[in-house]
Structures are given as C-alpha cells and as structure tokens.
Design a protein around this motif. Structure first.
Motif: not given
Length: 231
Positions: A168-183
């Motif tokens: 679930a953590a990985e999915q949450s990080f993936a969503q963050a990356e999708k919304l703000s690539p390269g953060t």
C-alpha cells in the motif's frame, strides 16, 4: 504594479499596504513584505489578517519564534481564525512542538472540517508523534477532500510503511510520483522501501537518482559506492 502605485498615492492606506505585503511575499521578497505589513499594522493594529500575513512572512524568513508571536496576536483578536490556527500549527511543527501543533490543527478542523490542508497537517503532526494509525486516518480525510495533493500521498506512504503495509505504501508513493513526477522526496521514499524489501535492483538506482536531484528533502549522503548490479 497597481498596488505599489496605490500605496505611493496614499501611503496611509492600510489595506493597500497589506495587499502589497502579500504580493511581495508571493515574489519571495519577504523582508520587504514584513516592512509593508509593519506599516499596515502601524495604521490598523486591530487587523488579525495582517498579523497572520506578517507571521507567514516571518516564518518564510526562518524567524519562527517571531512568527508565533504574530499568530498569537492574530488569534487574540480573532480566536476562531482558521488560517492563523493552521499557520501557527505549521510553525510549531518547525519548532518541534508537535503537541501544540496537534492542538491547533484539531481546533482549526472543529471550525472547518472541510479544510483539507489542516487534515494533512494534522497527519504530519501525528506522524512525528508516532501515532501512525491516527496519522493515516488524517491523511485519508485530507485525500477525500483533495485527492490531487502529491505531498499527502507521499506522507501517507511513509505512514503505511511505518505500519508495515509495504504494498500500500508503494502504491501511495506511485500516486505521488504520478501527480508530481520527479519529486525528490518520493524517489527517496521509494528507494528506502525497495531497500527495506532487499530489492536492490530497484532501490539503488532510485537512490542514486535522488542523490543527483536538488537537496530539498532529508536525504543523507551514504558513503557506499554506486551499486553496479552485482548480487
């Protein structure tokens, strides 16, 4: 600009001085903004919004103790000032006064339960207090109101990792990356997660990529050499 013109034409216009302070703050000219707010307060010392605005400018300058004093004054004038409560909570976080921050964010949410920023900030305070289940609930509330905030998704992932929910953590990080690539912070957190799983093929490249990004987050300079892919 127009506001500066109005101030020049009428230097005793407190509202114009306050608005000029906001413009200067948005431009990153915080010292000038602080002076503009001070000029406004000399004319209208009973305006809680100006005290709050100057507090934010002071905080942006790194003068967190002075910022707290301004937020305190704003709230003495208007005890139910939600923005001042939220901002004071954020400043308390910088000063590692997490219990005080928790109290301010909760107070803000009793006044406005739809304030997604306060939900997210409460989640941050609870995370620092190691109250991870409560922190997760706050992030969930924030994302229900604002599902497009990458910082909240990233912070949610950190809490899920603390709770041992790595998928679930990985999915949450993936969503963050999708919304703000390269953060940078998302790269760092994903690297940590993969390294925690001992998945070095994914973890080390992410960590090396993070090292080459601007240092805006809490990345450490590990002394290990670049991983070459060897088992």
């Amino acid at each position: 600009g127009l506001i500066a013109f109005v101030v020049a034409a009428d230097p005793y216009n407190a509202l114009a001085l306050d608005n000029l302070g906001r413009v200067l703050s948005a431009m990153g000219r915080h010292q000038e903004a602080i002076q503009s707010y001070a000029d406004a307060l000399a004319l209208a010392p009973g305006k809680p919004t100006t005290w709050c605005n100057r507090g934010k400018a002071l905080d942006d300058m790194g003068r967190s103790t002075d910022a707290l004093a301004d937020y305190d004054h704003a709230l003495s004038l208007e005890p139910d000032f939600v923005l001042a409560l939220n901002n004071r909570g954020c400043t308390s976080m910088k000063l590692m006064r997490y219990e005080a921050a928790d109290e301010d964010f909760r107070r803000a949410l009793t006044l406005d339960a739809t304030y997604s920023v306060a939900h997210a900030n409460l989640g941050n305070a609870l995370q620092y207090l190691c109250r991870y289940d409560e922190s997760l609930a706050s992030y969930e509330s924030a994302l229900t109101l604002d599902p497009y905030n990458p910082k909240t998704w990233n912070n949610r992932g950190v809490v899920l990792q603390h709770l041992g929910h790595l998928d679930a953590a990985e999915q949450s990080f993936a969503q963050a990356e999708k919304l703000s690539p390269g953060t940078p912070g998302v790269h760092l957190n994903l690297a940590r997660l993969h390294l925690l799983r001992q998945d070095f093929k994914k973890g080390w490249p992410l960590f090396e990529a993070r090292k080459n990004m601007p240092k805006r987050w809490d990345a450490r300079d590990f002394p290990q050499p670049v991983w070459t892919g060897a088992e």
